[in-house]
Design an enzyme around this catalytic site. Structure first.
Site, short mmCIF file in Angstrom:
data_model
loop_
_atom_site.label_atom_id
_atom_site.label_comp_id
_atom_site.label_asym_id
_atom_site.label_seq_id
_atom_site.Cartn_x
_atom_site.Cartn_y
_atom_site.Cartn_z
N HIS A 188 8.75 16.58 22.16
CA HIS A 188 9.30 17.09 23.41
C HIS A 188 10.82 16.91 23.49
O HIS A 188 11.45 17.45 24.40
CB HIS A 188 8.62 16.43 24.62
CG HIS A 188 8.99 15.00 24.83
ND1 HIS A 188 8.27 13.95 24.29
CD2 HIS A 188 10.00 14.42 25.52
CE1 HIS A 188 8.81 12.81 24.65
NE2 HIS A 188 9.86 13.07 25.40
N ASP A 221 3.00 14.56 19.57
CA ASP A 221 4.34 14.47 20.15
C ASP A 221 5.32 13.89 19.13
O ASP A 221 6.10 12.99 19.43
CB ASP A 221 4.35 13.63 21.43
CG ASP A 221 5.67 13.80 22.20
OD1 ASP A 221 6.22 14.91 22.17
OD2 ASP A 221 6.13 12.82 22.82
N SER A 297 13.14 8.51 24.36
CA SER A 297 12.12 9.26 23.63
C SER A 297 12.46 9.36 22.15
O SER A 297 13.56 9.77 21.79
CB SER A 297 11.99 10.67 24.21
OG SER A 297 11.48 10.62 25.52
N CYS A 392 22.83 2.43 -11.87
CA CYS A 392 22.07 1.17 -11.76
C CYS A 392 21.25 1.10 -10.48
O CYS A 392 20.24 0.39 -10.43
CB CYS A 392 23.03 -0.02 -11.84
SG CYS A 392 23.86 -0.19 -13.45
N CYS A 395 17.27 1.62 -10.20
CA CYS A 395 16.25 0.60 -10.41
C CYS A 395 16.58 -0.74 -9.75
O CYS A 395 15.68 -1.57 -9.58
CB CYS A 395 16.02 0.36 -11.90
SG CYS A 395 15.55 1.83 -12.85
N HIS A 396 17.84 -0.98 -9.42
CA HIS A 396 18.25 -2.30 -8.96
C HIS A 396 18.88 -2.24 -7.58
O HIS A 396 19.47 -1.23 -7.20
CB HIS A 396 19.27 -2.92 -9.94
CG HIS A 396 18.77 -3.09 -11.33
ND1 HIS A 396 18.15 -4.24 -11.77
CD2 HIS A 396 18.80 -2.25 -12.40
CE1 HIS A 396 17.83 -4.10 -13.05
NE2 HIS A 396 18.19 -2.90 -13.45
N CYS A 438 9.03 7.39 -19.81
CA CYS A 438 9.17 8.26 -18.64
C CYS A 438 8.60 7.63 -17.37
O CYS A 438 9.01 7.97 -16.26
CB CYS A 438 8.49 9.60 -18.89
SG CYS A 438 9.21 10.56 -20.25
N CYS A 441 10.68 6.03 -14.35
CA CYS A 441 11.28 6.79 -13.26
C CYS A 441 10.33 7.78 -12.62
O CYS A 441 10.48 8.10 -11.44
CB CYS A 441 12.52 7.55 -13.75
SG CYS A 441 13.80 6.51 -14.48
N HIS A 442 9.38 8.30 -13.37
CA HIS A 442 8.53 9.37 -12.89
C HIS A 442 7.10 8.89 -12.67
O HIS A 442 6.64 7.94 -13.31
CB HIS A 442 8.49 10.53 -13.90
CG HIS A 442 9.80 11.19 -14.12
ND1 HIS A 442 10.23 12.28 -13.40
CD2 HIS A 442 10.81 10.90 -14.99
CE1 HIS A 442 11.42 12.66 -13.83
NE2 HIS A 442 11.81 11.82 -14.78
#
Length: 728
Positions: A188, A221, A297, A392, A395-396, A438, A441-442
């Protein structure tokens, strides 16, 4: 004579010596008595007994009129000074006779509560100061959006804590839920807006962004916004609202009347199963006495550990001002609403959200590598497998340094996670990352893309669970009528589930609280393969009774691919057993768009045979139908035009179903049957008693069929891209 005088002198010396001994004895006894009294006083005080004044009152019993001294029962703060505490739950006996002293402990004054007695809320506010934003929504045509709380509210019913109105703008609040710019606020706050702006605070000032409305849900809402930040934002953590108990302390943060970063404190007053607010039924709201005013709100309701457990939405007020009763959408509902779109959200680390450490929650499964330890800024990367060429912060967390020495750890927002990839895919990188695992990261997929199931509106919904799960744990399109029994519609593997209401129960013969109504089934999905049809009532799932779509979704979360799930279904008064299996049909359905509504199988209603695709059944109608009218005035609705549904702008995948059209409601007469049922102007009626009404001829035939049947009328309505059912 001399002897006599000597005897007299000796006797006088003996009497004097005796008197001195008596005095020393009396003094010693007095000292002992004082020590005993003092020891008794200390003992009574240390054991929660009477104070010295009360002891003196007891010693003076009968010397004056009785005085009953009130007791101040201590709450949690009573433990601050145990030497002056009153045993919890102590009861006072009445006087045994006129003029007697009642055995009532004296009043205990604990003094002002110590700072921080209710929890470290000051540190919580510091933690969230950059996660709460001001939302400014401008209405179309330069006109201010209506603000019903600006006027008196004689009905005393709950109303939305509407955003404060400033000429042509509404001001509300939002919460950053992901550092790449996703923000949740109230529906709203942004309804009817043609432009939305968000003001984000940081450590040096504020930045104003233009925001895009990604999705909205009137029944919840909630609205999801997206901005394009110049730098990563600070995201708040959504906590577990189911774990919050009544009387837990909370704070509300928002922008009441445009006053940014205003904090109010209170408790969870109650948990409301169902509340009707401005004609829309909301479920499982959290009630709080923390001050919520116009402009609050969309702001967060926060507990002492710094996690958000609710999104402030409404207040109960007789006059537009806060009256001590506010409501918030639970964070667990908000999480499902957001995850349906974004896929992952931040979560607190092992150190806790109150320390300001926020980690990225990647999709489950697939062997995604864990985040590395915090490192100092400027440290040379020790890796030689390609990671030395990466950022960096992927990952850190970084610990900034200053003036030659390290500074305290600060949260560093991680970048957007890379997309999922199938196992065995060839790495496209040439900067050294091709030598990495891989999975660092994936998210790794088992040779196939994540399963998605199309909804009845044609949009593909992503799983909020791992790809191996059967559950589409999402909230599907929801309606705005108050007959929704407190919850909205959920799409389950091709079947649209709607809670039973009193009117829907009268139509199907099933009482409210028993079963879930199946309002639609998409062909070539697991639900269709199992034999489910529109108009069925789902009674049991895996042997467990269900009464809400959310209960069905919760049961299906526990299932895994390949498992058969037993269903108990009521059809035409008979209970039937069916089996739902996530097999090849379920996987194939991921790429199948929802067909036109007219092509979906329709249930028999009122003794009529099912309609064939593309045809309209007219009981007793002539072979050649007369020319239908072009304007309709039916049940208080004026209908003149027919058009295709228009989805909300910016909602991915929400495209009109090919060939689908509906009858647009031009006007609704106040107090009419249609108005009472919740129909509004610009609503699009798609079906009447499960008959598509894509043109004047079909609408005319459907109206005549509904009139001849003499029963309640079931309408399928599209409102702002959301489809729901209304029973007249």
């Amino acid at each position: 004579m001399a002897m006599f005088n000597g005897d007299v002198e000796d006797g006088g010396r003996g009497d004097a010596s005796c008197g001195k001994d008596l005095k020393r004895y009396l003094m010693l006894m007095g000292v002992v008595a004082l020590v005993v009294l003092f020891g008794a006083f200390i003992y009574r005080q240390s054991s929660g007994g009477l104070r010295l004044g009360a002891m003196l009152e007891q010693m003076g019993r009968g010397t004056g009129p009785a005085v009953n001294v009130p007791v101040q029962q201590g709450g949690p703060s009573a433990a601050v000074n145990p030497a002056m505490s009153v045993p919890a739950g102590a009861r006072v006996a009445p006087p045994s006779a006129a003029g007697a002293i009642a055995t009532m402990p004296p009043m205990v004054d604990f003094g002002p509560a110590p700072i921080g007695a209710g929890g470290p809320f000051s540190s919580v506010v510091t933690l969230l100061r950059n996660s709460v934003v001001a939302v400014t929504a401008s209405s179309a045509n330069g006109q201010a959006m209506p603000d019903p709380l600006g006027l008196a509210n004689p009905d005393g019913l709950p109303h939305f804590a509407n955003p404060a109105t400033r000429s042509v703008e509404n001001i509300g609040t939002g919460v950053i839920v992901r550092n790449d710019g996703f923000i949740v606020t109230n529906y709203h706050v942004v309804r009817g807006a043609n432009s939305v702006f968000v003001t984000v605070q940081d450590d040096v000032g504020s930045t104003r962004y233009s925001a895009e409305i990604i999705k909205m849900d009137e029944a919840l809402d909630l609205a999801l916004l997206k901005v394009a930040p110049k730098t990563p934002l600070t995201a708040a953590v959504l906590g577990d609202s189911d774990g919050v108990q009544v009387a837990d302390e909370v704070i509300a943060i928002g922008t009441p009347f445009g006053l940014d970063m205003t904090v109010s404190r209170g408790i969870i007053s109650a948990k409301r199963k169902s509340m009707v607010i401005e004609g829309v039924t909301h479920s499982n709201l959290l009630q709080t006495d923390a001050a919520i005013n116009q402009g609050n709100s969309g702001g967060p309701l926060v507990i002492s550990n710094g996690t958000v457990v609710g999104i402030n939405t409404a207040i109960y007020t007789p006059n537009g001002a806060f009256a001590g009763i506010g409501f918030a959408v639970p964070s667990n509902q908000a999480r499902l609403f957001i995850l349906d779109e974004v896929g992952w959200l931040p979560t607190s680390t092992a150190e806790g959200a109150s320390m300001g450490l926020v980690a990225m929650q990647r999709p489950m499964g697939g062997g995604v590598g864990a985040a590395g330890p915090a490192i100092f800024a400027g440290t040379r990367a020790p890796h030689t497998d390609g990671r030395q060429n990466m950022d960096c912060t992927t990952c850190h967390d970084l610990i900034p340094a200053g003036n030659g020495r390290p500074a305290p750890m600060m949260p560093i927002a991680a970048p957007i996670p890379p997309p999922p990839i199938p196992m065995g895919a060839v790495s496209p990188h040439t900067d050294g990352r091709q030598n990495m695992n891989c999975a660092n990261c994936h998210q790794m997929l088992g040779g196939a893309a994540p399963i998605a199931a199309p909804g009845l509106g044609g949009g593909a919904y992503r799983f909020a669970q791992p790809p191996g799960s059967l559950a589409i744990n999402i909230q599907g399109p929801r309606g705005g009528q108050s007959t929704a029994a407190g919850t909205g519609r959920v799409t389950l593997l091709g079947a649209a589930l709607t809670p039973m209401s009193q009117r829907l129960g009268a139509q199907t013969g099933v009482p409210v609280g028993r079963g879930v109504f199946i309002s639609g089934v998409t062909p070539n999905t697991p639900a269709a393969t199992a034999g489910l049809r529109p108009g069925d009532v789902l009674l049991k799932v895996d042997g467990r009774p269900v009464r809400l779509p959310e209960e069905v979704s919760a049961i299906m979360v526990e299932m895994h691919a390949g498992r058969s799930v037993r269903l108990g279904v009521l059809r035409d008064g008979d209970v039937r057993n069916m089996t739902l299996v996530a097999g090849p049909a379920g996987l194939a359905a991921a790429a199948v768009q929802a067909p036109a509504i007219a092509d979906m199988a329709q249930p028999p209603m009122g003794g009529m045979a099912p309609t064939a695709p593309g045809m309209v059944a007219v009981p007793g109608g002539p072979a050649v139908m007369p020319k239908p009218p072009t304007e309709f005035n039916w049940l208080g609705m004026e209908i003149e035009t027919f058009q295709a549904p228009r989805p909300i702008t910016g909602v991915p995948g929400a495209v009109p179903v090919p060939g689908a059209k509906g009858a647009q409601v031009a006007e609704v007469l106040v107090g009419s049957r249609a108005a009472v049922a919740g129909l509004q102007a610009n609503d699009l009626i798609l079906e009447v008693n499960n008959r598509p009404v894509a043109g004047p001829a079909r609408l005319d035939a459907a109206i005549k069929g509904a009139t001849n049947a003499g029963q309640q009328i079931l309408l399928k309505v599209n409102r702002n891209g959301q489809e729901f059912w209304i029973v007249l």
